[in-house]
Design a protein around this motif. Structure first.
Motif, mmCIF file in Angstrom:
data_model
loop_
_atom_site.group_PDB
_atom_site.id
_atom_site.type_symbol
_atom_site.label_atom_id
_atom_site.label_comp_id
_atom_site.label_asym_id
_atom_site.label_seq_id
_atom_site.Cartn_x
_atom_site.Cartn_y
_atom_site.Cartn_z
ATOM 1 N N LEU A 26 0.843 -1.190 0.000
ATOM 2 C CA LEU A 26 0.000 0.000 0.000
ATOM 3 C C LEU A 26 0.885 1.250 0.000
ATOM 4 C CD1 LEU A 26 -2.786 -0.918 2.572
ATOM 5 C CD2 LEU A 26 -3.100 -0.565 0.120
ATOM 6 N N PRO A 27 0.509 2.281 -0.735
ATOM 7 C CA PRO A 27 1.325 3.501 -0.766
ATOM 8 C C PRO A 27 1.281 4.245 0.559
ATOM 9 C CG PRO A 27 -0.701 3.825 -1.996
ATOM 10 C CD PRO A 27 -0.652 2.369 -1.632
ATOM 11 N N LEU A 28 2.425 4.801 0.923
ATOM 12 C CA LEU A 28 2.532 5.596 2.146
ATOM 13 C C LEU A 28 3.526 6.710 1.855
ATOM 14 C CD1 LEU A 28 1.395 5.585 5.055
ATOM 15 C CD2 LEU A 28 3.478 4.418 5.758
ATOM 16 N N GLY A 29 3.022 7.903 1.579
ATOM 17 C CA GLY A 29 3.899 8.973 1.133
ATOM 18 C C GLY A 29 4.500 8.607 -0.210
ATOM 19 N N LYS A 30 5.820 8.696 -0.308
ATOM 20 C CA LYS A 30 6.520 8.369 -1.551
ATOM 21 C C LYS A 30 6.988 6.920 -1.577
ATOM 22 C CE LYS A 30 8.144 13.095 -2.294
ATOM 23 N NZ LYS A 30 9.334 13.973 -2.478
ATOM 24 N N ALA A 31 6.618 6.142 -0.567
ATOM 25 C CA ALA A 31 7.079 4.752 -0.468
ATOM 26 C C ALA A 31 5.876 3.841 -0.278
ATOM 27 C CB ALA A 31 8.067 4.622 0.692
ATOM 28 N N THR A 32 6.122 2.647 0.232
ATOM 29 C CA THR A 32 5.079 1.688 0.568
ATOM 30 C C THR A 32 5.126 1.418 2.060
ATOM 31 O OG1 THR A 32 6.540 -0.207 0.215
ATOM 32 C CG2 THR A 32 5.256 0.572 -1.700
ATOM 33 N N VAL A 33 4.103 0.755 2.560
ATOM 34 C CA VAL A 33 4.041 0.442 3.986
ATOM 35 C C VAL A 33 5.262 -0.359 4.421
ATOM 36 C CG1 VAL A 33 2.799 -0.940 5.710
ATOM 37 C CG2 VAL A 33 1.536 0.618 4.202
ATOM 38 N N ILE A 34 5.620 -1.387 3.679
ATOM 39 C CA ILE A 34 6.740 -2.237 4.101
ATOM 40 C C ILE A 34 8.071 -1.494 4.013
ATOM 41 C CG2 ILE A 34 7.145 -3.324 1.844
ATOM 42 C CD1 ILE A 34 7.278 -5.047 5.309
ATOM 43 N N GLU A 35 8.215 -0.624 3.019
ATOM 44 C CA GLU A 35 9.437 0.175 2.946
ATOM 45 C C GLU A 35 9.535 1.112 4.144
ATOM 46 O OE1 GLU A 35 10.635 1.377 -1.446
ATOM 47 O OE2 GLU A 35 8.433 1.362 -1.226
ATOM 48 N N ALA A 36 8.424 1.731 4.512
ATOM 49 C CA ALA A 36 8.432 2.636 5.656
ATOM 50 C C ALA A 36 8.740 1.898 6.950
ATOM 51 C CB ALA A 36 7.091 3.351 5.762
ATOM 52 N N THR A 37 8.229 0.675 7.086
ATOM 53 C CA THR A 37 8.505 -0.120 8.282
ATOM 54 C C THR A 37 9.988 -0.446 8.387
ATOM 55 O OG1 THR A 37 6.281 -1.093 8.230
ATOM 56 C CG2 THR A 37 7.961 -2.266 9.489
ATOM 57 N N VAL A 38 10.571 -0.935 7.303
ATOM 58 C CA VAL A 38 11.998 -1.271 7.303
ATOM 59 C C VAL A 38 12.843 -0.021 7.523
ATOM 60 C CG1 VAL A 38 13.906 -2.118 5.873
ATOM 61 C CG2 VAL A 38 11.723 -3.356 5.915
ATOM 62 N N ASP A 39 12.479 1.071 6.874
ATOM 63 C CA ASP A 39 13.240 2.308 7.009
ATOM 64 C C ASP A 39 13.214 2.816 8.453
ATOM 65 O OD1 ASP A 39 14.691 4.558 5.641
ATOM 66 O OD2 ASP A 39 13.017 5.683 6.500
ATOM 67 N N SER A 40 12.084 2.651 9.139
ATOM 68 C CA SER A 40 12.013 3.098 10.531
ATOM 69 C C SER A 40 13.008 2.348 11.399
ATOM 70 C CB SER A 40 10.590 2.936 11.072
ATOM 71 O OG SER A 40 10.259 1.574 11.292
ATOM 72 N N LEU A 41 13.182 1.056 11.147
ATOM 73 C CA LEU A 41 14.139 0.262 11.911
ATOM 74 C C LEU A 41 15.578 0.681 11.629
ATOM 75 C CD1 LEU A 41 12.361 -3.153 11.444
ATOM 76 C CD2 LEU A 41 12.887 -2.138 13.663
ATOM 77 N N LEU A 42 15.896 0.884 10.356
ATOM 78 C CA LEU A 42 17.243 1.311 10.004
ATOM 79 C C LEU A 42 17.540 2.695 10.574
ATOM 80 C CD1 LEU A 42 17.300 0.046 6.304
ATOM 81 C CD2 LEU A 42 18.549 -0.946 8.238
#
Length: 223
Positions: A26-42
């Motif tokens: 699912l889109p979330l801003g300029k990324a997707t939900v899973i990308e945002a989740t992984v990015d938050s951890l990094l």
């Protein structure tokens, strides 16, 4: 401890049945939900993130590999349709790289704030044998920061009741830190949850933009 000693574990094997759409993409801003989740951890201190995939796993791997490269690894729960989250957690624990501790975060929780990860690390470094949970309104939420020494017990657990039962077995090692971060309690199970997340993330972007503008104005003030 330094942030290079930490890893992230994301479980994203499910069918997204209540959402009616495939949650990870699912889109979330300029990324997707899973990308945002992984990015938050990094961004929160994990050097690498292991993602447990299942349903439409190839698509998730393609998106994350393109965005994060070698910072992300994958293991597939081929029994995703008939097993619970605990099984995915066990698979992920078995595939984690060497680390001192790891954050555990469902793939549909992209809104955990960076400050929450810092709070968890600070609390864990004081008692590194503990499993540290953030709290929201005095209730335990995600992600816990789990010492790697606990992994053998996670892998060997065979009790009924899934993750809740596992935490019950480990209750003497659990501690909490108040985070009061709405993102720690926001998992995207339904379309209404998704809309709430979109609104929360948009508000954070506006706040960040306003803070940046204020800092620029302060810098321009004559001395």
């Amino acid at each position: 401890m330094t942030v290079s000693n930490l890893a992230g574990l994301v479980v994203a094997a499910g069918l997204s049945s209540r959402m009616g759409a495939f949650k990870p993409l699912l889109p979330l801003g300029k990324a997707t939900v899973i990308e945002a989740t992984v990015d938050s951890l990094l961004s929160g201190g994990a050097a690498t993130v292991m993602v447990v995939t299942g349903y439409r796993g190839d698509e998730v791997e393609t998106v994350l590999s393109r965005q994060f490269g070698r910072k992300v690894g994958f293991v597939c729960n081929g029994d995703y349709a008939s097993t619970d989250m605990l099984r995915s957690v066990q698979l992920g624990c078995g595939a984690l790289p060497l680390c001192d501790a790891f954050f555990l975060l469902p793939g549909d929780m992209p809104a955990v704030g960076e400050g929450t990860f810092r709070l968890l690390v600070e609390a864990w470094e004081k008692t590194p044998e503990s499993i540290v949970f953030p709290t929201l309104n005095s209730r335990r939420k995600h992600p816990p920061l789990i010492p790697a020494a606990v992994i053998p017990e996670i892998l060997s657990f065979r009790g009924e009741g899934g993750l809740r039962a596992l935490w019950g077995e480990l209750d003497g090692r659990l501690r909490t830190v108040p985070a009061e971060d709405l993102g720690t309690g926001l998992d995207l199970d339904t379309p209404a949850d998704y809309q709430t997340c979109l609104a929360l993330m948009a508000e954070r972007r506006r706040t960040t933009s306003s803070d940046t503008d204020l800092k620029r104005q302060d810098w321009r003030e004559p001395r």
